[in-house]
Design a protein around this motif. Structure first.
Motif, PDB file in Angstrom:
ATOM      1  N   ALA A  31      40.086  45.136  32.116  1.00  0.00           N
ATOM      2  CA  ALA A  31      40.930  44.856  33.290  1.00  0.00           C
ATOM      3  C   ALA A  31      40.033  44.683  34.498  1.00  0.00           C
ATOM      4  O   ALA A  31      39.124  45.491  34.725  1.00  0.00           O
ATOM      5  CB  ALA A  31      41.922  45.990  33.512  1.00  0.00           C
ATOM      6  N   PHE A  32      40.258  43.614  35.255  1.00  0.00           N
ATOM      7  CA  PHE A  32      39.466  43.369  36.476  1.00  0.00           C
ATOM      8  C   PHE A  32      40.358  42.741  37.527  1.00  0.00           C
ATOM      9  O   PHE A  32      41.457  42.236  37.227  1.00  0.00           O
ATOM     10  CB  PHE A  32      38.240  42.490  36.168  1.00  0.00           C
ATOM     11  N   LEU A  33      39.874  42.761  38.775  1.00  0.00           N
ATOM     12  CA  LEU A  33      40.688  42.241  39.876  1.00  0.00           C
ATOM     13  C   LEU A  33      40.763  40.727  39.850  1.00  0.00           C
ATOM     14  O   LEU A  33      39.769  40.043  39.554  1.00  0.00           O
ATOM     15  CB  LEU A  33      40.106  42.681  41.220  1.00  0.00           C
ATOM     16  N   ASP A  34      41.938  40.217  40.201  1.00  0.00           N
ATOM     17  CA  ASP A  34      42.101  38.786  40.466  1.00  0.00           C
ATOM     18  C   ASP A  34      41.373  38.496  41.776  1.00  0.00           C
ATOM     19  O   ASP A  34      41.585  39.195  42.781  1.00  0.00           O
ATOM     20  CB  ASP A  34      43.603  38.454  40.562  1.00  0.00           C
ATOM     21  N   ILE A  35      40.491  37.510  41.774  1.00  0.00           N
ATOM     22  CA  ILE A  35      39.712  37.236  42.994  1.00  0.00           C
ATOM     23  C   ILE A  35      40.537  36.515  44.064  1.00  0.00           C
ATOM     24  O   ILE A  35      40.106  36.394  45.200  1.00  0.00           O
ATOM     25  CB  ILE A  35      38.410  36.441  42.697  1.00  0.00           C
ATOM     26  N   MET A  36      41.722  36.053  43.684  1.00  0.00           N
ATOM     27  CA  MET A  36      42.655  35.465  44.668  1.00  0.00           C
ATOM     28  C   MET A  36      43.959  36.262  44.589  1.00  0.00           C
ATOM     29  O   MET A  36      44.993  35.771  44.101  1.00  0.00           O
ATOM     30  CB  MET A  36      42.878  33.982  44.377  1.00  0.00           C
ATOM     31  N   THR A  43      45.562  42.977  39.641  1.00  0.00           N
ATOM     32  CA  THR A  43      44.634  43.161  38.514  1.00  0.00           C
ATOM     33  C   THR A  43      45.064  42.300  37.325  1.00  0.00           C
ATOM     34  O   THR A  43      46.260  42.098  37.103  1.00  0.00           O
ATOM     35  CB  THR A  43      44.627  44.656  38.097  1.00  0.00           C
ATOM     36  N   LEU A  44      44.076  41.824  36.573  1.00  0.00           N
ATOM     37  CA  LEU A  44      44.326  41.083  35.336  1.00  0.00           C
ATOM     38  C   LEU A  44      43.909  41.953  34.155  1.00  0.00           C
ATOM     39  O   LEU A  44      42.817  42.533  34.182  1.00  0.00           O
ATOM     40  CB  LEU A  44      43.520  39.778  35.331  1.00  0.00           C
ATOM     41  N   VAL A  45      44.764  42.060  33.166  1.00  0.00           N
ATOM     42  CA  VAL A  45      44.484  42.889  31.987  1.00  0.00           C
ATOM     43  C   VAL A  45      44.408  41.966  30.771  1.00  0.00           C
ATOM     44  O   VAL A  45      45.357  41.236  30.477  1.00  0.00           O
ATOM     45  CB  VAL A  45      45.584  43.956  31.792  1.00  0.00           C
ATOM     46  N   GLY A  95      54.136  26.682  31.009  1.00  0.00           N
ATOM     47  CA  GLY A  95      54.615  28.014  31.389  1.00  0.00           C
ATOM     48  C   GLY A  95      53.896  28.565  32.608  1.00  0.00           C
ATOM     49  O   GLY A  95      54.091  29.740  32.952  1.00  0.00           O
ATOM     50  N   GLY A  96      53.031  27.756  33.225  1.00  0.00           N
ATOM     51  CA  GLY A  96      52.342  28.197  34.440  1.00  0.00           C
ATOM     52  C   GLY A  96      50.955  28.766  34.204  1.00  0.00           C
ATOM     53  O   GLY A  96      50.305  29.236  35.132  1.00  0.00           O
ATOM     54  N   GLN A  97      50.465  28.729  32.945  1.00  0.00           N
ATOM     55  CA  GLN A  97      49.143  29.294  32.645  1.00  0.00           C
ATOM     56  C   GLN A  97      48.043  28.335  33.097  1.00  0.00           C
ATOM     57  O   GLN A  97      48.135  27.118  32.886  1.00  0.00           O
ATOM     58  CB  GLN A  97      49.022  29.552  31.131  1.00  0.00           C
ATOM     59  N   VAL A  98      47.001  28.912  33.726  1.00  0.00           N
ATOM     60  CA  VAL A  98      45.866  28.116  34.216  1.00  0.00           C
ATOM     61  C   VAL A  98      44.603  28.456  33.414  1.00  0.00           C
ATOM     62  O   VAL A  98      43.815  27.574  33.082  1.00  0.00           O
ATOM     63  CB  VAL A  98      45.642  28.362  35.727  1.00  0.00           C
TER      64      VAL A  98
HETATM   65  P1  AMP Z   1      47.199  32.073  35.320  1.00  0.00           P
HETATM   66  O1  AMP Z   1      46.469  31.515  34.118  1.00  0.00           O
HETATM   67  O2  AMP Z   1      48.287  31.152  35.824  1.00  0.00           O
HETATM   68  O3  AMP Z   1      47.716  33.453  35.115  1.00  0.00           O
HETATM   69  O4  AMP Z   1      46.174  32.099  36.538  1.00  0.00           O
HETATM   70  C1  AMP Z   1      44.844  32.533  36.416  1.00  0.00           C
HETATM   71  C2  AMP Z   1      44.539  33.607  37.438  1.00  0.00           C
HETATM   72  O5  AMP Z   1      43.164  33.901  37.328  1.00  0.00           O
HETATM   73  C3  AMP Z   1      44.801  33.241  38.908  1.00  0.00           C
HETATM   74  O6  AMP Z   1      45.612  34.252  39.498  1.00  0.00           O
HETATM   75  C4  AMP Z   1      43.403  33.198  39.539  1.00  0.00           C
HETATM   76  O7  AMP Z   1      43.399  33.649  40.871  1.00  0.00           O
HETATM   77  C5  AMP Z   1      42.621  34.117  38.622  1.00  0.00           C
HETATM   78  N1  AMP Z   1      41.199  33.853  38.508  1.00  0.00           N
HETATM   79  C6  AMP Z   1      40.595  32.655  38.307  1.00  0.00           C
HETATM   80  N2  AMP Z   1      39.253  32.806  38.193  1.00  0.00           N
HETATM   81  C7  AMP Z   1      38.999  34.127  38.301  1.00  0.00           C
HETATM   82  C8  AMP Z   1      37.828  34.937  38.245  1.00  0.00           C
HETATM   83  N3  AMP Z   1      36.609  34.398  38.064  1.00  0.00           N
HETATM   84  N4  AMP Z   1      37.951  36.283  38.378  1.00  0.00           N
HETATM   85  C9  AMP Z   1      39.160  36.840  38.566  1.00  0.00           C
HETATM   86  N5  AMP Z   1      40.310  36.141  38.621  1.00  0.00           N
HETATM   87  C10 AMP Z   1      40.245  34.807  38.489  1.00  0.00           C
END
Ligand code: AMP
Length: 141
Positions: A31-36, A43-45, A95-98
């Motif tokens: 788990a780490f912080l979302d940089i935006m 946090t992203l898990v 579905g909104g995934q990036v």
């Molecule tokens: P999603 O796939 O729609 O859930 O979006 C990807 C998420 O990853 C977005 O909220 C970005 O701000 C975040 N993100 C992208 N690159 C990084 C990174 N290098 N470290 C942390 N978060 C990131």
């Protein structure tokens, strides 16, 4: 569905090829912080297993991810005095995934405060470092 791409940015973070603001790690999950962040402490898990999203992850790995997300959510209530927690998870572009390595967004919320739009503003490194430290301390303490 497309197959897992091991060159996605989160796979590089998991391999230690790119940095992150780490909040929690065990043998199955990082788990780490979302940089935006959409709010402070966002946090992203992630599973360590190479899963693209909810459509290809094993039930066992998914269970580890949601259990870790609960740890982060409880820590965020303590560390950020959150009034609530929003959990988000997107699957495939439609579905909104990036980024195509499964991740849960754990977003601490304050009553009456709207989330920022997705990926709207990169947070300062010193702020991210401080927030990661606070969350990690709340998880281990
Ligand atoms: P999603 O796939 O729609 O859930 O979006 C990807 C998420 O990853 C977005 O909220 C970005 O701000 C975040 N993100 C992208 N690159 C990084 C990174 N290098 N470290 C942390 N978060 C990131």
């Amino acid at each position: 569905m497309p197959s897992y791409d091991p060159n996605n940015i989160f796979a590089k973070i998991l391999r230690g090829e790119l940095p992150c603001y780490k909040v929690y790690e065990d043998d199955k999950v990082l788990a780490f912080l979302d940089i935006m962040p959409r709010s402070p402490g966002h946090t992203l898990v992630l599973p360590k297993a190479p899963a693209r999203n909810i459509l290809d992850i094993s039930a066992d790995d998914l269970a580890h991810v949601i259990t870790a997300a609960q740890k982060v959510a409880k820590a965020a209530v303590k560390a950020f005095s959150a009034d609530g927690i929003t959990i988000q998870q997107f699957n495939e572009g439609a579905g909104g995934q990036v980024v195509f390595h499964l991740h849960l967004h754990v977003i601490p919320r304050k009553a009456g405060v709207a989330m920022k739009p997705p990926a709207s503003e990169k947070e300062k490194p010193d702020v991210l470092a401080e927030h990661a430290k606070k969350l990690a301390a709340a998880i281990s303490g």
